[in-house]
Design an enzyme around this catalytic site. Structure first.
Site, short mmCIF file in Angstrom:
data_model
loop_
_atom_site.label_atom_id
_atom_site.label_comp_id
_atom_site.label_asym_id
_atom_site.label_seq_id
_atom_site.Cartn_x
_atom_site.Cartn_y
_atom_site.Cartn_z
N GLY A 14 -56.28 6.91 30.79
CA GLY A 14 -57.43 6.24 30.95
C GLY A 14 -57.81 5.06 31.79
N SER A 17 -55.89 1.36 31.63
CA SER A 17 -54.70 1.26 32.10
C SER A 17 -54.52 1.51 33.54
CB SER A 17 -53.56 2.12 31.44
OG SER A 17 -53.95 3.54 31.45
N CYS A 99 -47.96 0.89 16.04
CA CYS A 99 -47.93 1.85 17.18
C CYS A 99 -47.54 0.46 18.34
CB CYS A 99 -49.05 2.44 17.58
SG CYS A 99 -48.83 3.19 18.92
N CYS A 200 -53.82 5.36 17.14
CA CYS A 200 -52.97 5.25 18.23
C CYS A 200 -52.09 6.48 18.63
CB CYS A 200 -52.17 3.93 18.20
SG CYS A 200 -51.20 3.59 19.30
#
Length: 359
Positions: A14, A17, A99, A200
């Site tokens: 994405g 990141s 997560c 997540c």
């Protein structure tokens, strides 16, 4: 952190990141990308292969090493199974918080350390800072992201305190439009890629549908505060305290005033609803919340007041510390058991816990 250190960046394919990795490389760090594969049920569309491909493309574009980590078993046991068991007991857990603890700042950090990393970074909208100026020491503190519409500090309260000094959030000081502009200027294909939604790693999946594959439930009755039947539902475990949709009201009401779920009776498979978010008058005002699994970056001071939040982008409530596991808050609505209660001192995250009991 000093430059030239090795930083492993969690790359998802994405834009967030991608820009996190790009900015760190621009600053002179030895940046390496790591993609984490987690568990996904067979009945959901397989998306991780495409996400891995995009993560690899970003690492290639940035000319940084790519690592692949299979954390399927860790996610299944530490996140998915826990979430299912909590729902079975009538609670509403937050899988994104788990997560982060189990996967991104758990097994991912362990892998990074074993492969020579000095620290890790993610594309979260949050910040860390040296707390020496305010705390009288050099410990790192966790702060809200600068973009209030994207701030994700709520999901990060379970990170181990000692790990904060090893974490970087390179885009935490930016707004979303700035992140996309950086990606576009850098020529990254993720500049126009849509943001991922939902749980997540699981994605945009309906929670009721997800749970129905693992929890046997039957339709049940919806009761008002007097115990009168006013509707029906698909199974009490599927619903959250404060919710106003998903169940069916059969009682005739010309005003069509919405009902809010104020309680669940799991053994009887019933929902109790009210036309007030707060329920009956005796539940208005202050409530006392007992927490479990607490994690404090800064030990809360007894008697001090903080801001408290029990859902992502939820209303910030006034909270007074009774002790490290007991908080008195001014509740504007009913609070679901199992959710995370996170305390703030301005932009600084104090810590939090899982809501275990409300009185």
């Amino acid at each position: 952190m000093n430059k030239k250190q090795t930083i492993f960046v969690g790359v998802s394919g994405g834009v967030d990141s991608s820009v996190a990795a790009y900015l760190l490389k621009q600053e002179g760090y030895d940046v390496q990308g790591i993609f984490v594969k987690t568990w996904s049920p067979d009945w959901l569309p397989c998306t991780w292969v495409d996400e891995k491909r995009d993560a690899m493309r970003i690492c290639a574009a940035l000319d940084i090493p790519f690592h692949f980590l299979d954390a399927e078993e860790d996610y299944k046991k530490g996140v998915a199974d826990y979430m299912i068991e909590e729902y079975k007991m009538g609670r509403t857990p937050n899988p994104d918080v788990l997560c982060n603890k189990v996967i991104k700042f758990g097994v991912m950090w362990q892998y990074a350390k074993e492969h020579g990393a000095d620290g890790i970074a993610t594309g979260h909208y949050a910040r860390t800072a040296d707390g020496s100026a305010r705390e009288g020491g050099g410990e790192s503190v966790l702060l809200k992201g600068s973009d209030p519409a994207k701030d994700q500090s709520y999901f990060l309260w379970m990170i181990e305190k000692d790990l904060l000094s090893k974490i970087q959030f390179p885009i935490g000081h930016l707004h979303k439009n700035e992140v996309r502009a950086i990606a576009e200027k850098a020529g990254l294909f993720t500049a126009t890629k849509k943001d991922s939604q939902g749980i997540c790693f699981l994605g945009d999946v309906d929670m009721k549908e997800f749970l129905s594959h693992y929890i046997d439930q039957k339709p049940g009755k919806v009761l008002n505060e007097k115990g009168e039947i006013v509707g029906e539902h698909d199974g009490a475990v599927f619903y959250t305290i404060g919710e106003r949709h998903g169940f069916r009201i059969t009682e005739k009401d010309t005003n069509r005033t919405p009902y809010y779920i104020i309680a669940k009776n799991i053994p009887d498979n019933t929902l109790i609803v009210s036309k007030s978010k707060k329920g009956s008058e005796e539940k208005n005002g202050e409530v006392t919340v007992t927490l479990r699994d607490t994690n404090w970056f800064t030990t809360p001071s007894i008697g001090n007041s903080y801001g408290a939040q029990f859902r992502y982008h939820g209303v910030l409530m006034d909270a007074t510390i009774i002790d490290e596991k007991t908080i008195k808050i001014s509740a504007e609505e009913m609070i679901p058991l199992g959710q995370s209660l996170v305390l703030y001192d301005g932009e600084k995250v104090i810590g939090g816990g899982v809501i275990d009991f409300i009185a």
